[in-house]
Design an enzyme around this catalytic site. Structure first.
Site, PDB file in Angstrom:
ATOM      1  N   PRO A 137      49.207  98.571 -58.393  1.00 41.67           N
ATOM      2  CA  PRO A 137      49.251 100.304 -58.028  1.00 41.67           C
ATOM      3  C   PRO A 137      48.974 100.908 -59.206  1.00 41.67           C
ATOM      4  CG  PRO A 137      51.519  99.400 -57.821  1.00 41.67           C
ATOM      5  CD  PRO A 137      50.433  98.016 -57.298  1.00 41.67           C
ATOM      6  N   ASN A 138      48.925 102.037 -59.035  1.00 41.63           N
ATOM      7  CA  ASN A 138      48.394 103.066 -60.111  1.00 41.63           C
ATOM      8  C   ASN A 138      47.704 102.670 -61.110  1.00 41.63           C
ATOM      9  OD1 ASN A 138      50.574 105.022 -59.030  1.00 41.63           O
ATOM     10  ND2 ASN A 138      51.765 103.649 -59.929  1.00 41.63           N
ATOM     11  N   ARG A 163      46.068 108.321 -66.129  1.00 43.81           N
ATOM     12  CA  ARG A 163      47.803 108.297 -66.392  1.00 43.81           C
ATOM     13  C   ARG A 163      48.155 107.485 -67.929  1.00 43.81           C
ATOM     14  NH1 ARG A 163      49.650 102.371 -63.888  1.00 43.81           N
ATOM     15  NH2 ARG A 163      51.271 102.584 -64.953  1.00 43.81           N
ATOM     16  N   TYR A 179      48.121 103.457 -71.883  1.00 44.47           N
ATOM     17  CA  TYR A 179      47.023 102.626 -71.204  1.00 44.47           C
ATOM     18  C   TYR A 179      45.474 102.357 -71.768  1.00 44.47           C
ATOM     19  CZ  TYR A 179      51.065 101.274 -67.816  1.00 44.47           C
ATOM     20  OH  TYR A 179      52.136 101.065 -67.689  1.00 44.47           O
ATOM     21  N   ASN A 232      46.384  91.720 -62.328  1.00 44.99           N
ATOM     22  CA  ASN A 232      47.594  92.879 -62.743  1.00 44.99           C
ATOM     23  C   ASN A 232      48.034  93.936 -61.257  1.00 44.99           C
ATOM     24  OD1 ASN A 232      49.460  94.515 -64.096  1.00 44.99           O
ATOM     25  ND2 ASN A 232      47.491  95.685 -65.274  1.00 44.99           N
ATOM     26  N   ALA A 263      53.525  97.765 -61.454  1.00 44.85           N
ATOM     27  CA  ALA A 263      54.842  97.656 -60.882  1.00 44.85           C
ATOM     28  C   ALA A 263      55.482  96.595 -60.368  1.00 44.85           C
ATOM     29  CB  ALA A 263      55.095  98.844 -60.941  1.00 44.85           C
ATOM     30  N   GLU A 312      47.554  86.097 -65.257  1.00 41.89           N
ATOM     31  CA  GLU A 312      48.488  87.628 -65.330  1.00 41.89           C
ATOM     32  C   GLU A 312      48.078  87.903 -66.546  1.00 41.89           C
ATOM     33  OE1 GLU A 312      53.162  88.589 -65.092  1.00 41.89           O
ATOM     34  OE2 GLU A 312      52.563  87.817 -66.114  1.00 41.89           O
ATOM     35  N   HIS A 331      48.429  92.131 -68.497  1.00 44.86           N
ATOM     36  CA  HIS A 331      49.475  93.690 -68.259  1.00 44.86           C
ATOM     37  C   HIS A 331      48.515  94.160 -69.695  1.00 44.86           C
ATOM     38  CE1 HIS A 331      52.476  93.071 -65.356  1.00 44.86           C
ATOM     39  NE2 HIS A 331      52.361  91.593 -65.647  1.00 44.86           N
ATOM     40  N   ARG A 353      59.286  97.548 -73.449  1.00 47.96           N
ATOM     41  CA  ARG A 353      59.243  98.676 -73.498  1.00 47.96           C
ATOM     42  C   ARG A 353      60.695  98.639 -72.744  1.00 47.96           C
ATOM     43  NH1 ARG A 353      53.884  99.585 -69.001  1.00 47.96           N
ATOM     44  NH2 ARG A 353      55.124 101.799 -69.525  1.00 47.96           N
TER      45      ARG A 353
HETATM   46  C1  DQA Z   1      51.686  97.079 -66.288  1.00 47.84           C
HETATM   47  C2  DQA Z   1      52.634  97.569 -66.745  1.00 47.84           C
HETATM   48  C3  DQA Z   1      54.024  97.557 -65.540  1.00 47.84           C
HETATM   49  O1  DQA Z   1      54.968  97.249 -66.184  1.00 47.84           O
HETATM   50  C4  DQA Z   1      53.283  99.168 -64.892  1.00 47.84           C
HETATM   51  O2  DQA Z   1      54.238  98.865 -63.352  1.00 47.84           O
HETATM   52  C5  DQA Z   1      51.985  98.958 -64.883  1.00 47.84           C
HETATM   53  C6  DQA Z   1      50.673  98.841 -66.076  1.00 47.84           C
HETATM   54  C7  DQA Z   1      50.129  97.220 -67.362  1.00 47.84           C
HETATM   55  O3  DQA Z   1      49.377  97.045 -67.319  1.00 47.84           O
HETATM   56  O4  DQA Z   1      50.417  97.195 -68.271  1.00 47.84           O
HETATM   57  O5  DQA Z   1      51.780  99.789 -64.087  1.00 47.84           O
HETATM   58  O6  DQA Z   1      50.960  96.183 -65.730  1.00 47.84           O
END
Ligand code: DQA
Length: 160
Positions: A9-10, A17, A22, A73, A76, A97, A99, A106
């Site tokens: 998501p997102n 964002r 990011y 990835n 959240a 995985e 990130h 964080r």
């Molecule tokens: C994320 C880190 C997560 O905590 C966050 O909710 C994201 C992006 C990252 O790529 O740094 O949406 O996965």
């Protein structure tokens, strides 16, 4: 070899964002770079992004019998989703995985990670370059699996 890249998501909002966390790169640009790497290394690659947990679970399940590697990835859902964790465990496909940010430095809630224990490895905090590192890492995992299979076959042939 086929790799499926699964984005949570997102991540469709990358480039818009929280750029201070990011960066400015859009998801399509990240995927274009991965596609180039895949083409150069004769790897088949597919991309999937969803904001919905169940759709991410479905896409992981579809990898069973179809893909040899997953780069994910979970965004959240990393911090909450037992369903995504169980799906990765269920298909038993080597999974890396990624990130973009360093989740360890964080907020406290980002230190809970449901996904990492069922992955071959995790790449955190390298920004979008982490996806390239995951591609390199996945080709290494595949090379090692292939070498182990060949050694097993050889051992079986000499035992005959
Ligand atoms: C994320 C880190 C997560 O905590 C966050 O909710 C994201 C992006 C990252 O790529 O740094 O949406 O996965």
């Amino acid at each position: 070899m086929k790799i499926v890249v699964i984005q949570g998501p997102n991540l469709n909002m990358l480039g818009v964002r929280e750029q201070q966390i990011y960066g400015p790169m859009k998801l399509e640009q990240i995927h274009a770079q991965m596609k180039d790497f895949a083409a150069q290394n004769k790897i088949e690659i597919e991309f999937f992004q969803s904001n919905l947990e169940g759709e991410l679970v479905d896409r992981i399940q579809e990898c069973f019998g179809d893909a040899q590697g997953i780069i994910i990835n979970p965004a959240a859902y990393t911090h909450t989703s037992i369903a995504i964790r169980d799906a990765i465990s269920a298909v038993g496909i080597p999974t890396i995985e990624v990130h973009i940010s360093n989740i360890h430095r964080r907020e406290e809630f980002r230190k809970t990670n449901m996904i990492a224990p069922v992955c071959s490895s995790s790449i955190v905090g390298f920004g979008p370059f982490g996806y390239h590192l995951a591609m390199v890492g996945m080709t290494q995992i595949m090379t090692e699996i292939k070498a182990a299979q060949e050694a097993q076959q050889k051992a079986a042939q000499t035992a005959e």
